[in-house]
Design a protein around this motif. Structure first.
Motif, PDB file in Angstrom:
ATOM      1  N   ALA A 172     -87.025 -53.608  -5.524  1.00 33.08           N
ATOM      2  CA  ALA A 172     -87.714 -55.261  -5.887  1.00 33.08           C
ATOM      3  C   ALA A 172     -87.817 -56.243  -6.804  1.00 33.08           C
ATOM      4  O   ALA A 172     -87.408 -57.219  -6.336  1.00 33.08           O
ATOM      5  N   ALA A 173     -87.459 -56.111  -8.132  1.00 29.73           N
ATOM      6  CA  ALA A 173     -86.179 -56.532  -8.940  1.00 29.73           C
ATOM      7  C   ALA A 173     -85.461 -56.902  -8.335  1.00 29.73           C
ATOM      8  O   ALA A 173     -84.820 -58.606  -8.751  1.00 29.73           O
ATOM      9  N   ASP A 174     -84.647 -57.014  -7.735  1.00 27.15           N
ATOM     10  CA  ASP A 174     -83.464 -57.340  -7.739  1.00 27.15           C
ATOM     11  C   ASP A 174     -83.747 -58.391  -6.073  1.00 27.15           C
ATOM     12  O   ASP A 174     -83.176 -59.082  -5.667  1.00 27.15           O
ATOM     13  N   LEU A 175     -84.461 -58.123  -5.067  1.00 29.44           N
ATOM     14  CA  LEU A 175     -84.904 -58.576  -3.829  1.00 29.44           C
ATOM     15  C   LEU A 175     -85.959 -60.138  -4.773  1.00 29.44           C
ATOM     16  O   LEU A 175     -84.743 -61.650  -3.907  1.00 29.44           O
ATOM     17  N   LEU A 176     -85.536 -60.003  -5.730  1.00 30.93           N
ATOM     18  CA  LEU A 176     -85.671 -61.390  -6.091  1.00 30.93           C
ATOM     19  C   LEU A 176     -84.979 -62.541  -6.577  1.00 30.93           C
ATOM     20  O   LEU A 176     -85.240 -63.668  -6.972  1.00 30.93           O
ATOM     21  N   ARG A 177     -84.094 -61.855  -6.822  1.00 28.02           N
ATOM     22  CA  ARG A 177     -82.860 -62.262  -7.622  1.00 28.02           C
ATOM     23  C   ARG A 177     -81.741 -63.348  -6.686  1.00 28.02           C
ATOM     24  O   ARG A 177     -80.907 -64.329  -6.713  1.00 28.02           O
ATOM     25  N   LEU A 178     -82.468 -62.578  -5.301  1.00 27.32           N
ATOM     26  CA  LEU A 178     -81.741 -63.003  -3.752  1.00 27.32           C
ATOM     27  C   LEU A 178     -81.844 -63.877  -3.335  1.00 27.32           C
ATOM     28  O   LEU A 178     -83.304 -64.170  -3.863  1.00 27.32           O
ATOM     29  N   PRO A 179     -80.994 -65.174  -3.029  1.00 30.41           N
ATOM     30  CA  PRO A 179     -81.466 -66.249  -2.519  1.00 30.41           C
ATOM     31  C   PRO A 179     -82.011 -66.224  -0.891  1.00 30.41           C
ATOM     32  O   PRO A 179     -82.084 -65.200  -0.782  1.00 30.41           O
ATOM     33  N   GLN A 180     -83.849 -67.322  -0.744  1.00 29.91           N
ATOM     34  CA  GLN A 180     -83.883 -66.402   0.260  1.00 29.91           C
ATOM     35  C   GLN A 180     -83.892 -68.090   0.901  1.00 29.91           C
ATOM     36  O   GLN A 180     -83.602 -68.936   0.474  1.00 29.91           O
ATOM     37  N   ALA A 181     -84.162 -67.518   2.337  1.00 25.39           N
ATOM     38  CA  ALA A 181     -83.680 -68.766   3.447  1.00 25.39           C
ATOM     39  C   ALA A 181     -85.387 -69.573   2.979  1.00 25.39           C
ATOM     40  O   ALA A 181     -86.274 -69.050   3.587  1.00 25.39           O
ATOM     41  N   ALA A 182     -85.193 -70.902   3.524  1.00 26.89           N
ATOM     42  CA  ALA A 182     -86.745 -71.988   4.069  1.00 26.89           C
ATOM     43  C   ALA A 182     -87.213 -71.333   4.695  1.00 26.89           C
ATOM     44  O   ALA A 182     -86.437 -71.288   6.038  1.00 26.89           O
TER      45      ALA A 182
END
Length: 182
Positions: A172-182
């Motif tokens: 979950a912490a790693d997923l927060l570092r990924l850029p999110q598509a708008a």
């Protein structure tokens, strides 16, 4: 004769223990279930008859897919659209759980966007959140107005969104570092 130990070299046992076994354990917990917690009603004008409801949204095979699917369903307004569903549904919290109902990821919904919460860093931090959320729920129980009680319960639920299961915390912490598509 001594050899310099390189930082990039990891023993096979370390790789197995740190990467392979946790991934295999997490894969046993699939599929991931996506659901949305919100306020439902049959009539938009009748606030007194609103009630909390969890709407199941589907399943995915990875946390990344689940995050994308949740964001897509929310952006399309495709949360409570089944024929027997509620005509008025206000989404509040998006949940991703594994097969054993362990929290993988959760986020508060504001202005049509999911604000994914940072998972707790330790068990001690988790205990502090549980204590504060319990205090808010106690205040909600004592509240005289239904709207005030609901707001306190959702504040508690938003705090509890950080209580990611220890198995999933690093993911979950790693997923927060990924850029999110708008």
């Amino acid at each position: 004769m001594t050899f310099a130990r390189f930082e990039t070299f990891r023993s096979i046992g370390h790789t197995l223990a740190a990467d392979v076994l946790p991934a295999l354990y997490r894969s046993q917990k699939l599929p991931l279930r996506i659901s949305c917690l919100g306020v439902a009603s049959y009539d938009a004008s009748d606030v007194a008859n609103n009630f909390d409801r969890v709407i199941p949204l589907g399943e995915c095979l990875s946390p990344e897919e689940a995050i994308q699917a949740a964001a897509l369903r929310l952006s399309r307004g495709d949360i409570c659209t089944a024929p027997n569903s509620f005509p008025y549904f206000q989404p509040r919290i998006m949940l991703i759980q594994d097969r054993d109902q362990r929290l993988v990821r959760a986020g508060e919904i504001r202005a049509g966007i999911i604000l994914w919460q940072q998972p707790v860093a330790s068990d001690a931090e988790g205990r502090r959140i549980v204590t504060e959320a319990s205090r808010l729920r106690g205040m909600a129980f004592r509240a005289s107005e239904p709207g005030d009680a609901r707001r306190l319960r959702y504040r508690a639920a938003a705090m509890e969104a950080r209580l990611v299961d220890p198995v999933w915390r690093e993911t979950a912490a790693d997923l927060l570092r990924l850029p999110q598509a708008a």
